[in-house]
Every structure is written in C-alpha cells, then in structure tokens.
Design an enzyme around this catalytic site. Structure first.
Site, PDB file in Angstrom:
ATOM      1  N   HIS A   1       1.166   2.619 -10.046  1.00 35.82           N
ATOM      2  CA  HIS A   1       0.124   2.924  -9.057  1.00 35.82           C
ATOM      3  C   HIS A   1      -1.184   2.265  -9.499  1.00 35.82           C
ATOM      4  O   HIS A   1      -1.573   2.378 -10.675  1.00 35.82           O
ATOM      5  CB  HIS A   1      -0.126   4.437  -8.984  1.00 35.82           C
ATOM      6  CG  HIS A   1       1.013   5.252  -8.480  1.00 35.82           C
ATOM      7  ND1 HIS A   1       1.045   5.799  -7.209  1.00 35.82           N
ATOM      8  CD2 HIS A   1       2.170   5.654  -9.078  1.00 35.82           C
ATOM      9  CE1 HIS A   1       2.155   6.494  -7.051  1.00 35.82           C
ATOM     10  NE2 HIS A   1       2.859   6.424  -8.173  1.00 35.82           N
TER      11      HIS A   1
ATOM     12  N   ILE B   1       2.001   4.729   1.206  1.00 30.57           N
ATOM     13  CA  ILE B   1       2.006   5.276   2.567  1.00 30.57           C
ATOM     14  C   ILE B   1       1.137   6.531   2.675  1.00 30.57           C
ATOM     15  O   ILE B   1       0.649   6.859   3.760  1.00 30.57           O
ATOM     16  CB  ILE B   1       3.464   5.541   3.022  1.00 30.57           C
ATOM     17  CG1 ILE B   1       3.590   5.552   4.527  1.00 30.57           C
ATOM     18  CG2 ILE B   1       4.015   6.818   2.398  1.00 30.57           C
ATOM     19  CD1 ILE B   1       5.031   5.480   5.022  1.00 30.57           C
TER      20      ILE B   1
ATOM     21  N   ARG C   1       0.834  -1.208   0.000  1.00 37.24           N
ATOM     22  CA  ARG C   1       0.000   0.000   0.000  1.00 37.24           C
ATOM     23  C   ARG C   1       0.862   1.248   0.000  1.00 37.24           C
ATOM     24  O   ARG C   1       1.910   1.300   0.664  1.00 37.24           O
ATOM     25  CB  ARG C   1      -0.906   0.025   1.245  1.00 37.24           C
ATOM     26  CG  ARG C   1      -1.978  -1.033   1.219  1.00 37.24           C
ATOM     27  CD  ARG C   1      -2.960  -0.855   2.386  1.00 37.24           C
ATOM     28  NE  ARG C   1      -3.846  -2.011   2.461  1.00 37.24           N
ATOM     29  CZ  ARG C   1      -3.549  -3.131   3.119  1.00 37.24           C
ATOM     30  NH1 ARG C   1      -2.406  -3.221   3.793  1.00 37.24           N
ATOM     31  NH2 ARG C   1      -4.378  -4.154   3.099  1.00 37.24           N
TER      32      ARG C   1
ATOM     33  N   HIS D   1       7.519   2.022 -10.669  1.00 40.65           N
ATOM     34  CA  HIS D   1       6.373   1.452  -9.950  1.00 40.65           C
ATOM     35  C   HIS D   1       5.097   1.864 -10.647  1.00 40.65           C
ATOM     36  O   HIS D   1       4.994   2.950 -11.202  1.00 40.65           O
ATOM     37  CB  HIS D   1       6.356   1.888  -8.480  1.00 40.65           C
ATOM     38  CG  HIS D   1       6.464   3.372  -8.277  1.00 40.65           C
ATOM     39  ND1 HIS D   1       7.658   4.049  -8.346  1.00 40.65           N
ATOM     40  CD2 HIS D   1       5.522   4.300  -8.044  1.00 40.65           C
ATOM     41  CE1 HIS D   1       7.453   5.326  -8.141  1.00 40.65           C
ATOM     42  NE2 HIS D   1       6.161   5.526  -7.963  1.00 40.65           N
TER      43      HIS D   1
HETATM   44  P1  5GP Z   1       5.766   8.568  -7.423  1.00 38.70           P
HETATM   45  O1  5GP Z   1       5.320   9.985  -7.206  1.00 38.70           O
HETATM   46  O2  5GP Z   1       7.255   8.417  -7.383  1.00 38.70           O
HETATM   47  O3  5GP Z   1       5.141   7.955  -8.646  1.00 38.70           O
HETATM   48  O4  5GP Z   1       5.122   7.749  -6.240  1.00 38.70           O
HETATM   49  C1  5GP Z   1       5.835   7.366  -5.105  1.00 38.70           C
HETATM   50  C2  5GP Z   1       4.816   6.943  -4.082  1.00 38.70           C
HETATM   51  O5  5GP Z   1       5.471   6.239  -3.064  1.00 38.70           O
HETATM   52  C3  5GP Z   1       4.089   8.120  -3.415  1.00 38.70           C
HETATM   53  O6  5GP Z   1       2.700   8.023  -3.674  1.00 38.70           O
HETATM   54  C4  5GP Z   1       4.431   7.960  -1.935  1.00 38.70           C
HETATM   55  O7  5GP Z   1       3.335   8.233  -1.093  1.00 38.70           O
HETATM   56  C5  5GP Z   1       4.875   6.509  -1.832  1.00 38.70           C
HETATM   57  N1  5GP Z   1       5.893   6.259  -0.832  1.00 38.70           N
HETATM   58  C6  5GP Z   1       7.015   6.984  -0.605  1.00 38.70           C
HETATM   59  N2  5GP Z   1       7.758   6.438   0.365  1.00 38.70           N
HETATM   60  C7  5GP Z   1       7.079   5.333   0.774  1.00 38.70           C
HETATM   61  C8  5GP Z   1       7.358   4.343   1.774  1.00 38.70           C
HETATM   62  O8  5GP Z   1       8.363   4.364   2.476  1.00 38.70           O
HETATM   63  N3  5GP Z   1       6.437   3.358   1.913  1.00 38.70           N
HETATM   64  C9  5GP Z   1       5.305   3.286   1.142  1.00 38.70           C
HETATM   65  N4  5GP Z   1       4.463   2.274   1.367  1.00 38.70           N
HETATM   66  N5  5GP Z   1       5.024   4.206   0.187  1.00 38.70           N
HETATM   67  C10 5GP Z   1       5.897   5.212   0.010  1.00 38.70           C
END
Ligand code: 5GP
Ligand code: ZN
Length: 111
Positions: free
Chosen positions: A103, A32, A30, A101
């Site tokens: 979403h 965070i 999930r 990653h």
């Molecule tokens: P991005 O913006 O890089 O596509 O998405 C990164 C996502 O990773 C963000 O939605 C953020 O909330 C999530 N995230 C960042 N650090 C952590 C973490 O330590 N654990 C989890 N479960 N999610 C994280």
C-alpha cells in the site's frame, strides 16, 4: 490459490482496474476503498500469498516494489509531503487479499 485470486484476475485483465503503471514484474492501481486521497496498491504479477511466503529468489521483486513506490509517490505528488508504505500480513495483520501487495498511502491535507 491463483485461480481464485482477485489480484491475479486484475493482473491478467480478467477483472477491471485502471493501471497507473505496469512493467514485466508488477502493476499499480488505485485501492477501491481509499483510506486517504492517495491510496495505491503495488502488486507483483507473481502470485505470492504474503510476506510470509517470500522466497529468497523473490528479493528482486520486493526491492522492485520499493523503487516503484518511490516513483509513484513522486508521480502522485506526495513525495515531499510524505506517505506510508504498508504490507498487511495475514488475517491478524489486516490482510484481506492474499496476494502480496504494497500500500502507498498519503495526500492528507496539511493541518
Ligand atoms: P489488504 O487488507 O489485503 O492489505 O488490502 C487489500 C486492499 O485491496 C483493500 O484496501 C481493498 O480496499 C482493496 N481491494 C479489494 N478488492 C479490490 C478490487 O477489486 N479492486 C481494487 N482496486 N482494490 C481492491
Ligand atoms: Zn494472486
């Protein structure tokens, strides 16, 4: 850099996260800071910085992520209501964790 990468640390269990799914190629946990009632991150175990850095040899990983997304959507109860699948790419695209990653976001209440 894999050594400093938060998602590599999660994959390697050096940082905590509850895996909802794991196989030889990816993990699912999930977000965070969920943007919706269901907000999962589908993360390949291989460190790939972003979509820009995918190599032809990675096409199996990408298709695998989509098939796992299909299964996780069903498991999370959003298969029929619908959901978003999203790759943020680089800073301008909203990427903050530079480990590829996908979403999976959904579960909004019906209007
Ligand atoms: P991005 O913006 O890089 O596509 O998405 C990164 C996502 O990773 C963000 O939605 C953020 O909330 C999530 N995230 C960042 N650090 C952590 C973490 O330590 N654990 C989890 N479960 N999610 C994280
Ligand atoms: Zn990484």
């Amino acid at each position: 850099m894999p050594g400093e990468c938060i998602f590599c640390k999660i994959v390697n269990r050096e940082m905590p996260a509850e895996f909802l799914y794991e196989d030889e190629a990816c993990v699912v946990f999930r977000d965070i800071h969920p943007a919706a009632p269901v907000h999962l991150l589908l993360v390949p175990k291989k460190h790939i910085r972003s979509v820009n850095d995918l190599k032809d040899e990675d096409k199996g990983i990408v298709s695998h992520l989509f098939l796992i997304a299909r299964d996780m959507a069903k498991q999370s109860g959003v298969r029929d209501s619908g959901y978003k699948l999203l790759f943020n790419v680089e800073k301008g695209g909203g990427q903050v964790i530079f480990h590829l990653h996908l979403h999976l976001i959904g579960g909004w209440k019906k209007p």
